[in-house]
Design an enzyme around this catalytic site. Structure first.
Site, PDB file in Angstrom:
ATOM      1  CE  LYS A 251      -2.783  24.447-148.795  1.00  0.00           C
ATOM      2  NZ  LYS A 251      -2.084  25.052-147.534  1.00  0.00           N
TER       3      LYS A 251
ATOM      4  CB  THR B 239       0.761  30.695-154.712  1.00  0.00           C
ATOM      5  OG1 THR B 239       0.327  30.398-153.379  1.00  0.00           O
ATOM      6  CG2 THR B 239       0.179  30.255-155.801  1.00  0.00           C
TER       7      THR B 239
ATOM      8  CE  LYS C  81       1.886  28.944-146.307  1.00  0.00           C
ATOM      9  NZ  LYS C  81       0.781  28.854-147.394  1.00  0.00           N
ATOM     10  N   GLY C  82       4.012  22.936-145.791  1.00  0.00           N
ATOM     11  CA  GLY C  82       4.690  21.497-145.751  1.00  0.00           C
ATOM     12  C   GLY C  82       4.237  20.540-144.918  1.00  0.00           C
ATOM     13  NE  ARG C  83      -0.663  22.894-140.995  1.00  0.00           N
ATOM     14  CZ  ARG C  83      -1.351  24.120-141.175  1.00  0.00           C
ATOM     15  NH1 ARG C  83      -1.624  24.063-142.355  1.00  0.00           N
ATOM     16  NH2 ARG C  83      -1.211  24.751-140.536  1.00  0.00           N
ATOM     17  CB  ILE C  84       3.151  14.891-143.400  1.00  0.00           C
ATOM     18  CG1 ILE C  84       4.421  15.576-143.991  1.00  0.00           C
ATOM     19  CG2 ILE C  84       2.663  13.664-143.927  1.00  0.00           C
ATOM     20  CD1 ILE C  84       5.572  14.655-143.575  1.00  0.00           C
ATOM     21  CE1 TYR C  85      -2.432  19.142-143.966  1.00  0.00           C
ATOM     22  CE2 TYR C  85      -2.124  18.913-146.428  1.00  0.00           C
ATOM     23  CZ  TYR C  85      -2.187  19.788-145.228  1.00  0.00           C
ATOM     24  OH  TYR C  85      -2.173  21.263-145.270  1.00  0.00           O
TER      25      TYR C  85
END
Length: 970
Positions: free
Chosen positions: A705, A708, A924-928
């Protein structure tokens, strides 16, 4: 030329030569001697004429002599081709002469009888030589095999004797125990050396390593290293390579060190240095001791009445001069100091009083026990006393067990070449030696390894020896080699199974046990580096559970050999005893007999028994024939060990031995796979189709995370870089070094990379983000890929922890769905196991400095590149260009043309067309959701010490401090 004749009886012989001579010899029935003298009825006429000379005998019917006047009446023969050739080239003439010589009608002379008798004797000798083996012939001229005549406390070996004719036996005395243990559970030994290259310092380190004693070496400087950790002492004993450096410490460091020694009940060991100037009666500063330097000594013995001896036993007097003439001796001025070792001056100029060479300060004056040596560790007896001193000074917290297990393997049974195999006499000697050894070592039994293909391939007396071994099958332990003694790494699995099955059938036919569960590969091939088909065939045919090898991790130095377990087969370290297939005769031993005897009497072989609780020794069939050097060696060394130590020797079968080994050393069960190409010997026993070019040149090690996967994608775009093949279980990550996959071996690992022929000069790499925080991973990577470069990515540890939690929720992890982020990161050690596991996965990888320091313990900083993950996200072109330079990759790849920012995704993606990009997947690139302020504050406080350490580390390594780290430290 003219020669006058000699008158014999009534005959006168005259020979006249003119030009070239033609000689004709005419004889009558009778005999002729070699001087041309008439014997019996024979008369001789010699006529010389011009021309060529030949010899022709013509038999006359009467006794007349042809004179010169009757020359024309002589019978003549025409010249035939070959008449000038030697008789050996005219066998018909040679046979004619021989038969006439032996059975002719002429009267025999005494000379002829002597020649005939000599001829018969030569024929008989030639027959005996042809029918007899070289073993029988050599036995007529060689001396009797050497015998072990050493007697403890006696004069059998001429080297050791007791002061009164008998050795003084010292009982086993356990070291005293500390009433209060303030040290850590596994205290180290702190060693102060003059330099990192000093000889005595290296000898100390070698002994500690051989005995598996943890230690730390410090070159003594202005300050001492940290001695405690969380109020617990780190060191169980302190050693000064040069004791005078301790006496010269400045008051602050001296007081600090002495206080530690007193508070934690820790003792000190010191060695007196070699000095160019001679000191006589010089007082040691602050101690009731006077020293005399540069002493030449002889006749060393031990004081049996002292509390320090534990492993060492006072075995008598070592007669003769000791090594070197630079010893220091001590004069004791206080009764609380006890002499441990004595010797006498070897020069007549000095007093004949006994000199103290090792002394024990019991610590009654200042509370610090000390052991002082007047010489270094070159003298073998000092190596024993060194171990006893460690146990005594640490109050037994550095343990010194006395049990020793010994197993002697005899390899190559039936294999040796003609002339050096065992005869029946050798087998009888082996049985007698085994009986004598059993009286000294409970359970002693030789372990015989056989290759049935070569049974009955020697001389007749050696074939009888083969049969006699099988007649005494029940007197030995047995294990199988290969049928044809072939190196396993050169064979396929099917070929290996055929070889093993043939050998097993031979064993069954001759009633050799097949259930030992032990086997040895010829030349140790295939055991390490691992040849997987060998392990498979072993288990299938022989049900092998134990083997041994000299090759792990390397053949040399022998003190570093260790064991490991692979595919449930226990591999034990194997030792040599100084005997090899070519060491057959004592007078041919490399370096002479003295070299072997020195190894036995305190040298390498003796020390290997002392240092190793469990020892398997390799010998060969040839060492038990001829001069029987193995019998001499082991009987001698066992006697010497029992004379000078309190060790309890015993022998058990291989399977029981392996269980003992891994019970004592459980940490060695996990193997450490080394790089075969880093060891010439390993390359010789590694399958030819394998190549180290199939191993990666750099690794992306994480942590998870931190970007990589994006980095992996960008690297795979480079035309000169080739990533590993994907794994069915872990996708783009191999995850070899940190999990169960590691036990599958390097053959399994190499299958994830193309063979060199298909990858040419490509830069192979793999990305496994789980490597970063693994405790054992750096050591494993260093062993297999010592030249590999490492790439690390880091982001804010708080952000990383929060991202991991939501990653697990996205993958429907039960614990993450059941517990909130706050509950997870604040969970105590009493929380459910699943919660604690998730907590650790969230928090531990973010302790960046701790993990990077671990990697730096195994790799130089020049092989590590640390990337700011936030910068990789915002400016990947700059990061990738910098990474290319670090890796040294050619050609240089212009990422500007191949990466484009994707507004929809919010990060850079790969350009696949003028208007198209290829981005990472949905995960990938999730917005939490934003993190709670309480959690932000908690994590900031939690990571504060780790972030401070990271900032210091990055500055030390000359990296810029990331902006997120500056914010976290404000």
């Amino acid at each position: 030329m003219k020669r006058e004749g000699v008158s014999v009886g009534q005959m006168k012989l005259s020979v006249v030569g003119v030009g070239q001579m033609k000689l004709s010899v005419v004889g009558v029935v009778g005999q002729m001697n070699r001087e041309g003298v008439s014997v019996g009825q024979m008369k001789l006429s010699v006529v010389g004429v011009a021309g060529q000379m030949n010899r022709e005998g013509v038999e006359l019917l009467d006794g007349n002599v042809w004179g010169e006047d009757n020359q024309n009446l002589l019978p003549t023969t025409s010249y035939q081709p070959g008449q000038n050739l030697p008789l050996v080239c005219r066998p018909w003439r040679l046979w004619h002469r021989a038969t006439r010589f032996i059975i002719g009608s002429r009267k025999a002379s005494w000379r002829r009888y002597i020649l005939l008798a000599a001829f018969v004797v030569i024929i008989i000798i030639l027959y005996l030589l042809i029918e007899s083996s070289p073993r029988s012939i050599m036995s007529l001229v060689r001396n009797h095999p050497p015998e072990s005549v050493f007697r403890c406390g006696g004069d059998g070996g001429g080297k050791v004797r007791g002061p009164t004719g008998n050795a003084t036996f010292h009982p086993h005395l356990p070291p005293p125990r500390s009433p209060e243990n303030k040290l850590r559970d596994d205290p180290k030994v702190l060693v102060f050396t003059e330099t990192q290259y000093s000889k005595t310092g290296k000898d100390i380190a070698n002994i500690l390593v051989a005995n598996r004693i943890n230690y730390k070496t410090e070159v003594l400087g202005r300050s001492l290293p940290g001695l405690t950790n969380l109020s617990r002492g780190k060191y169980g004993a302190v050693i000064f390579e040069n004791f005078e450096r301790y006496l010269q410490l400045d008051p602050w460091n001296r007081e600090l060190l002495d206080k530690y020694l007193k508070d934690y009940s820790v003792g000190m060991m010191g060695f007196m240095p070699v000095r160019e100037d001679t000191r006589v009666g010089t007082k040691l500063k602050g101690l009731p001791l006077y020293i005399h330097t540069n002493m030449a000594l002889k006749n060393v013995s031990l004081n049996s009445d002292n509390p320090m001896l534990h492993l060492t036993r006072a075995g008598g007097t070592i007669v003769g001069p000791v090594l070197n003439s630079d010893w220091t001796t001590f004069t004791i001025e206080d009764p609380t100091y006890i002499p441990i070792e004595w010797a006498y001056p070897s020069l007549t100029d000095f007093s004949e009083e006994r000199q103290n060479t090792v002394v024990l300060d019991q610590g009654q004056l200042d509370g610090i026990p000390r052991v002082l040596f007047g010489a270094n560790l070159e003298f073998w007896l000092h190596r024993l006393l060194f171990l006893d001193a460690l146990s005594y000074l640490s109050l037994g917290r550095i343990p010194l067990a006395l049990d020793r297990y010994i197993l002697v393997d005899i390899d190559d049974i039936f294999v040796a070449r003609k002339g050096i195999r065992m005869t029946t006499d050798d087998v009888m000697a082996l049985l007698e030696s085994q009986r004598r050894l059993q009286e000294m070592v409970p359970g002693w039994r030789f372990n015989l390894g056989f290759s049935g293909k070569y049974y009955q391939r020697g001389y007749p007396e050696e074939n009888d020896g083969d049969k006699m071994l099988l007649d005494h099958v029940e007197d030995f332990w047995w294990f199988g080699h290969m049928w044809g003694h072939t190196q396993p790494h050169e064979l396929t699995q099917d070929e290996l199974e055929i070889q093993m099955q043939l050998n097993k059938e031979f064993a069954i036919k001759h009633d050799i046990p097949t259930d030992s569960g032990y086997s040895i590969a010829p030349h140790h091939s295939g055991v390490y580096p691992v040849h997987e088909p060998l392990y498979t065939a072993w288990k299938k045919v022989w049900n092998v559970r134990v083997t041994s090898s000299e090759e792990y991790p390397h053949l040399y130095p022998a003190r570093l050999r260790r064991g490991f377990i692979h595919r449930n087969i226990m591999v034990l370290p194997r030792l040599t005893c100084g005997l090899f297939t070519h060491t057959v005769f004592i007078d041919k031993y490399p370096g002479g007999r003295k070299v072997l005897d020195d190894s036995i009497h305190g040298g390498e072989l003796f020390q290997s028994i002392v240092y190793n609780p469990i020892s398997i020794y390799m010998t060969h069939l040839s060492n038990y024939g001829n001069d029987r050097l193995a019998l001499y060696t082991f009987e001698s060394v066992v006697k010497f060990v029992k004379c000078w130590t309190n060790l309890k020797l015993q022998t058990v079968p291989p399977l029981q031995l392996a269980e003992q080994y891994f019970h004592r050393f459980p940490d060695e069960a996990d193997p450490i796979w080394g790089n075969p190409c880093a060891d010439h010997r390993h390359m010789q026993i590694w399958a030819k189709e394998k190549s180290c070019d199939q191993l990666p040149k750099f690794l992306v090690i994480g942590p998870q995370k931190t970007g990589t996967t994006a980095l992996y994608t960008f690297l795979a775009m480079h035309p000169a870089i080739l990533a590993n093949y994907p794994s069915p279980e872990t996708f783009e990550e191999v995850q070899f070094f940190n999990g169960k996959n590691y036990y599958k071996g390097i053959d399994w690992y190499m299958k994830f990379f193309p063979v060199p022929a298909n990858s040419s000069a490509k830069f192979l790499f793999e990305k496994s983000a789980t490597y970063f925080e693994g405790d054992v991973v750096p050591r494993r990577v260093r062993a297999l890929l010592p030249a590999a470069k490492l790439v690390i990515t880091i982001i804010s540890p708080s952000k990383r922890a929060y991202s991991w939690y939501h990653h697990m929720r996205a993958h429907s992890d039960h614990t993450a769905l059941l517990y909130t982020f706050h509950q997870v990161i604040t969970a105590s050690d009493t929380a459910p196991r699943a919660v604690r596991s998730l907590r650790n996965k969230c928090l531990v990888p973010g302790m960046y400095a701790r993990h990077i320091e671990r990697w730096l313990n195994h790799f130089p900083s020049s092989q590590i590149n640390i990337i700011d993950g936030e910068e990789l996200r915002s400016d990947p072109v700059y990061v990738m260009n910098d990474l290319q330079r670090f890796l040294g990759i050619q050609p240089f790849y212009n990422y500007t043309e191949h990466l484009r920012f994707d507004k929809r995704k919010g990060f850079f993606c790969q350009v696949v067309g003028e208007d198209r990009t290829k981005c990472l997947g949905r995960g990938k690139g999730r917005i939490y959701p934003a993190m709670n302020e309480s959690d932000v504050k908690y994590l900031k406080e939690f990571y504060q010490p780790y972030n401070i350490a990271l900032e210091k580390l990055l500055t030390k390594l000359d990296y810029p401090v990331p902006s997120w780290l500056e914010e976290n430290l404000q």
